[in-house]
Motif scaffolding. Structure first.
Motif, PDB file in Angstrom:
ATOM      1  N   GLN A 107       0.935  -1.192   0.001  1.00  0.00           N
ATOM      2  CA  GLN A 107       0.075  -0.148  -0.046  1.00  0.00           C
ATOM      3  C   GLN A 107       0.923   1.327   0.099  1.00  0.00           C
ATOM      4  N   ILE A 108       0.526   2.478  -0.517  1.00  0.00           N
ATOM      5  CA  ILE A 108       1.236   3.479  -0.740  1.00  0.00           C
ATOM      6  C   ILE A 108       1.062   4.277   0.744  1.00  0.00           C
ATOM      7  N   VAL A 109       2.350   4.540   1.049  1.00  0.00           N
ATOM      8  CA  VAL A 109       2.202   5.588   2.428  1.00  0.00           C
ATOM      9  C   VAL A 109       2.578   6.867   1.987  1.00  0.00           C
ATOM     10  N   HIS A 110       3.366   7.117   1.135  1.00  0.00           N
ATOM     11  CA  HIS A 110       3.487   8.585   0.581  1.00  0.00           C
ATOM     12  C   HIS A 110       3.958   8.585  -0.632  1.00  0.00           C
ATOM     13  N   LYS A 111       3.677   9.654  -1.331  1.00  0.00           N
ATOM     14  CA  LYS A 111       4.040   9.834  -2.695  1.00  0.00           C
ATOM     15  C   LYS A 111       4.904  11.002  -2.899  1.00  0.00           C
ATOM     16  N   ILE A 112       5.865  11.224  -3.462  1.00  0.00           N
ATOM     17  CA  ILE A 112       6.684  12.423  -3.830  1.00  0.00           C
ATOM     18  C   ILE A 112       5.872  13.427  -5.042  1.00  0.00           C
ATOM     19  N   TYR A 113       5.466  14.301  -5.156  1.00  0.00           N
ATOM     20  CA  TYR A 113       5.011  14.940  -6.552  1.00  0.00           C
ATOM     21  C   TYR A 113       6.371  15.106  -7.285  1.00  0.00           C
ATOM     22  N   LYS A 114       6.255  14.285  -8.411  1.00  0.00           N
ATOM     23  CA  LYS A 114       7.126  14.537  -9.285  1.00  0.00           C
ATOM     24  C   LYS A 114       6.693  14.394 -10.894  1.00  0.00           C
ATOM     25  N   ILE A 115       7.308  15.045 -11.740  1.00  0.00           N
ATOM     26  CA  ILE A 115       7.049  15.053 -13.161  1.00  0.00           C
ATOM     27  C   ILE A 115       7.569  13.730 -13.738  1.00  0.00           C
ATOM     28  N   GLY A 116       6.653  13.236 -14.525  1.00  0.00           N
ATOM     29  CA  GLY A 116       7.063  11.898 -15.151  1.00  0.00           C
ATOM     30  C   GLY A 116       6.280  10.855 -14.964  1.00  0.00           C
ATOM     31  N   ILE A 117       7.091   9.440 -15.038  1.00  0.00           N
ATOM     32  CA  ILE A 117       6.090   8.373 -14.776  1.00  0.00           C
ATOM     33  C   ILE A 117       5.461   8.029 -13.576  1.00  0.00           C
ATOM     34  N   GLN A 118       4.045   7.879 -13.618  1.00  0.00           N
ATOM     35  CA  GLN A 118       3.194   7.692 -12.287  1.00  0.00           C
ATOM     36  C   GLN A 118       3.170   6.060 -12.193  1.00  0.00           C
ATOM     37  N   LEU A 119       2.945   5.619 -11.276  1.00  0.00           N
ATOM     38  CA  LEU A 119       2.689   4.090 -11.081  1.00  0.00           C
ATOM     39  C   LEU A 119       1.699   3.610 -12.090  1.00  0.00           C
ATOM     40  N   ASP A 120       0.634   4.469 -12.248  1.00  0.00           N
ATOM     41  CA  ASP A 120      -0.479   3.847 -13.049  1.00  0.00           C
ATOM     42  C   ASP A 120       0.086   3.954 -14.924  1.00  0.00           C
ATOM     43  N   ASP A 121       1.001   4.691 -14.888  1.00  0.00           N
ATOM     44  CA  ASP A 121       1.491   4.812 -16.333  1.00  0.00           C
ATOM     45  C   ASP A 121       2.019   3.379 -16.683  1.00  0.00           C
ATOM     46  N   LEU A 122       2.463   2.610 -15.671  1.00  0.00           N
ATOM     47  CA  LEU A 122       3.158   1.423 -15.942  1.00  0.00           C
ATOM     48  C   LEU A 122       2.513   0.259 -16.314  1.00  0.00           C
ATOM     49  N   ARG A 123       1.119   0.513 -16.018  1.00  0.00           N
ATOM     50  CA  ARG A 123       0.188  -0.700 -16.739  1.00  0.00           C
ATOM     51  C   ARG A 123       0.283  -1.088 -18.029  1.00  0.00           C
ATOM     52  N   ASP A 124       0.280  -0.094 -18.720  1.00  0.00           N
ATOM     53  CA  ASP A 124       0.288  -0.490 -20.249  1.00  0.00           C
ATOM     54  C   ASP A 124       1.557  -0.562 -20.967  1.00  0.00           C
ATOM     55  N   LYS A 125       2.611  -0.769 -20.029  1.00  0.00           N
ATOM     56  CA  LYS A 125       4.066  -0.713 -20.834  1.00  0.00           C
ATOM     57  C   LYS A 125       4.397  -2.236 -20.872  1.00  0.00           C
ATOM     58  N   ASN A 126       5.029  -2.621 -21.908  1.00  0.00           N
ATOM     59  CA  ASN A 126       5.317  -4.112 -22.111  1.00  0.00           C
ATOM     60  C   ASN A 126       6.713  -4.378 -21.043  1.00  0.00           C
ATOM     61  N   HIS A 127       7.666  -3.581 -20.956  1.00  0.00           N
ATOM     62  CA  HIS A 127       8.734  -3.879 -20.330  1.00  0.00           C
ATOM     63  C   HIS A 127       9.080  -3.112 -19.284  1.00  0.00           C
ATOM     64  N   VAL A 128       8.695  -3.446 -18.216  1.00  0.00           N
ATOM     65  CA  VAL A 128       9.115  -2.460 -16.908  1.00  0.00           C
ATOM     66  C   VAL A 128       9.793  -3.511 -16.084  1.00  0.00           C
ATOM     67  N   ILE A 129      11.333  -3.171 -15.831  1.00  0.00           N
ATOM     68  CA  ILE A 129      12.269  -3.779 -15.428  1.00  0.00           C
ATOM     69  C   ILE A 129      12.873  -3.381 -14.067  1.00  0.00           C
ATOM     70  N   ALA A 130      12.495  -3.967 -12.976  1.00  0.00           N
ATOM     71  CA  ALA A 130      13.177  -3.591 -11.590  1.00  0.00           C
ATOM     72  C   ALA A 130      14.509  -4.200 -11.695  1.00  0.00           C
ATOM     73  N   VAL A 131      15.581  -3.558 -11.041  1.00  0.00           N
ATOM     74  CA  VAL A 131      16.870  -3.880 -10.670  1.00  0.00           C
ATOM     75  C   VAL A 131      17.142  -3.601  -9.510  1.00  0.00           C
ATOM     76  N   ALA A 132      17.253  -4.768  -8.495  1.00  0.00           N
ATOM     77  CA  ALA A 132      17.738  -4.341  -7.061  1.00  0.00           C
ATOM     78  C   ALA A 132      18.032  -5.683  -6.474  1.00  0.00           C
ATOM     79  N   GLY A 133      19.360  -5.478  -5.748  1.00  0.00           N
ATOM     80  CA  GLY A 133      19.827  -6.531  -5.039  1.00  0.00           C
ATOM     81  C   GLY A 133      20.631  -6.369  -3.794  1.00  0.00           C
TER      82      GLY A 133
END
Ligand code: BG6
Length: 255
Positions: free
Chosen positions: A195-221
């Motif tokens: 669940q979203i606890v807080h969101k920073i107002y930023k220009i650019g991609i919002q979480l909802d924009d990811l829905r219709d993208k074919n390749h969203v790649i998370a990189v974290a280790g």
């Protein structure tokens, strides 16, 4: 021993894919908490994968951070002739220059003979400045490109680590602690249920924009990011995770 290691990683990948409910997963051996160069290994794995999905006119949006910066380090030319456009996923000049999305986009473009666009906007904006900036024609134009990106490369961070790195005001810090924020991605902070606890107002991609993208790649280790990765993928819209063995094993141990 090589073969055994390989099958071990394969098993981890299958188990983690199921646990996170993510479509594609790549796990590289090692622990990026202990060895910084494991980030470069994740970067190489990412570049290798990009070779399969990049088209000559792809638009690639990237976030900042040390992990995505390592992808830029590992980047190589993919199509000699191309019209790639690398853009920052969201505005942000809060990070150190080498780890800013703008810098990373420029470096990737340079290494692949592609193009880049930059967004010069502070990392943290008031709601009012945000509204004003959105009306600027030059910002509007690059925003269209960002929103139209076919490929998104993004990091995932520990919520409080990222909040401190961003010099977050005390009030917000308290909100994050009270809300038990665990992870951060794209300027959104999530709890262990996603669940979203807080969101920073930023220009650019919002979480909802990811829905219709074919390749969203998370990189974290790194094992220190295991809980953050689990938290993000509870609701996360990314369809691929590139991680390391330490994060993967820790993730499967937690439950
Ligand atoms: C930041 C992104 O630049 O990098 C964050 O804005 C992300 O969304 C973070 O969580 C990850 O950083 P690192 O250095 O851990 O890869």
């Amino acid at each position: 021993p090589k073969m055994k290691e390989f099958s071990g990683i394969n098993k981890l990948e299958t188990a983690l894919k199921e646990k996170l409910g993510v479509e594609y997963i790549i796990i590289v051996p090692g622990d990026s908490d202990r060895h910084e160069w494991i980030k470069y290994e994740m970067g190489k794995a990412c570049v290798h994968y990009l070779k399969n999905i990049l088209l000559p006119d792809s638009i690639i949006a990237v976030t900042g951070g040390t992990t995505i910066a390592a992808i830029a380090d590992a980047m190589v030319p993919i199509h000699e002739e191309n019209n790639y456009v690398f853009v920052p996923a969201r505005g942000g000049i809060g990070e150190e220059v080498e780890h800013q999305a703008n810098t990373i986009a420029a470096k990737m473009a340079h290494k692949t003979n592609g193009k880049y666009r930059m967004l010069f906007i502070p990392d943290i904006l008031s709601e009012q400045s945000y509204e004003t900036m959105m009306k600027e024609p030059s910002i509007h134009e690059i925003l269209q490109q960002i929103k139209g990106a076919n490929i998104v490369l993004h990091g995932i961070g520990n919520a409080l680590t990222m909040a401190k790195r961003r010099n977050t005001p005390t009030e917000t810090m308290e909100q994050l602690e009270k809300g038990n924020a665990v992870s951060e991605a794209f300027g959104y902070y999530f709890d262990d249920k996603g669940q979203i606890v807080h969101k920073i107002y930023k220009i650019g991609i919002q979480l909802d924009d990811l829905r219709d993208k074919n390749h969203v790649i998370a990189v974290a280790g790194g094992s220190s990011k295991a809980k953050a990765i689990a938290s993000y993928f509870k609701k996360g819209k990314s369809n691929m995770l590139i991680t390391d063995e330490a994060a993967a094993s820790q993730l499967l141990r937690d439950s």
